[in-house]
Write a protein that holds these residues in place. Structure first.
Motif, short mmCIF file in Angstrom:
data_model
loop_
_atom_site.label_atom_id
_atom_site.label_comp_id
_atom_site.label_asym_id
_atom_site.label_seq_id
_atom_site.Cartn_x
_atom_site.Cartn_y
_atom_site.Cartn_z
N CYS A 118 0.82 -1.22 0.00
CA CYS A 118 0.00 0.00 0.00
C CYS A 118 0.86 1.26 0.00
N ASN A 149 -9.76 11.50 2.29
CA ASN A 149 -9.29 10.46 3.20
C ASN A 149 -10.19 10.32 4.42
N HIS A 153 -8.53 3.84 5.79
CA HIS A 153 -8.05 2.61 5.13
C HIS A 153 -8.48 2.54 3.67
N ASN A 154 -9.17 3.57 3.21
CA ASN A 154 -9.59 3.64 1.80
C ASN A 154 -9.33 5.06 1.29
N ARG A 156 -7.66 8.35 -0.82
CA ARG A 156 -7.66 8.59 -2.26
C ARG A 156 -6.67 9.67 -2.71
N LEU A 195 -4.70 4.00 -7.76
CA LEU A 195 -6.01 3.44 -7.43
C LEU A 195 -6.64 2.78 -8.65
N ARG A 200 -4.09 -0.04 -3.13
CA ARG A 200 -4.71 0.63 -1.99
C ARG A 200 -3.82 1.71 -1.42
N LEU A 202 -3.43 4.07 2.31
CA LEU A 202 -3.81 4.18 3.73
C LEU A 202 -3.35 5.51 4.30
#
Length: 207
Positions: A118, A149, A153-154, A156, A195, A200, A202
């Protein structure tokens, strides 16, 4: 100092005609609470008129430090050049007007080891609260990070001032887009591309 084995991190710092700011950044790197044989620092002079050899020499006994030079082609190309010379397992990007916190690499390491494929992005805080330009930049970055953000955990989007990549994957996706000749959206484009490839990101606000 010299590394006996491959370092965990390669810190890449692009710079252009800001020797005083670079010196402050390198001082902060010298104060990092992290084993000296586990990271290197790569400064990439993007064709600036100000010579940097004397500044870099001041830190040679404290840091494993390399100075690279290129014709002026912008920070995206400078970061890629630094990454091409990096020996670390992970790349940690920051800017010449930034001062990483002492626990920066410690915090990034926890996240990088836990999620080795990641991108990890940290938080940037304005230290020049009396400077209207720095304040405006901070407001923009804070808004973008809170918007993109909201789910850590996802995430951008991360700015290139506080950003860590696994080096093999960074090279595999082609690094920063060098058609961006200035510091404007090249980090956002790379995040979008990352992406789009199904990878991913974080957000580590503690970094």
């Amino acid at each position: 100092m010299k590394l006996t084995d491959a370092p965990r991190f390669s810190i890449v710092i692009p710079t252009y005609n800001r020797p005083e700011q670079l010196a402050v950044c390198l001082q902060a790197c010298a104060r990092l609470d992290y084993p000296r044989d586990c990271f290197e620092v790569i400064v990439v002079d993007d064709g600036g008129a100000e010579p940097l050899e004397e500044i870099v020499a001041c830190f040679q006994g404290t840091l494993t430090l390399k100075l690279l030079q290129q014709v002026n082609t912008g920070p995206a190309a400078a970061r890629n050049k630094g990454a091409s010379e990096a020996a670390g397992e992970f790349l940690a990007f920051t800017d010449d007007d930034c001062a990483p916190a002492p626990n920066w690499l410690q915090t990034l390491e926890r996240q990088c080891v836990a999620s080795p494929d990641c991108v990890i992005g940290g938080r940037t805080v304005n230290a020049l609260t009396g400077n209207v330009y720095s304040t405006a930049s901070q407001l923009l970055i804070s808004y973008l990070c809170s918007f993109y953000n909201a789910i850590p955990h996802n995430a951008r989007f991360f700015p290139s001032s506080n950003l860590a990549f696994p080096i093999k994957q960074f090279r595999a996706v082609g690094g920063f887009d060098v058609t961006y000749p200035r510091a404007a959206a090249e980090d956002r484009e790379l995040c979008d591309r990352w992406l789009h490839l199904g990878r991913r990101m974080l957000y580590a606000s503690e970094a």
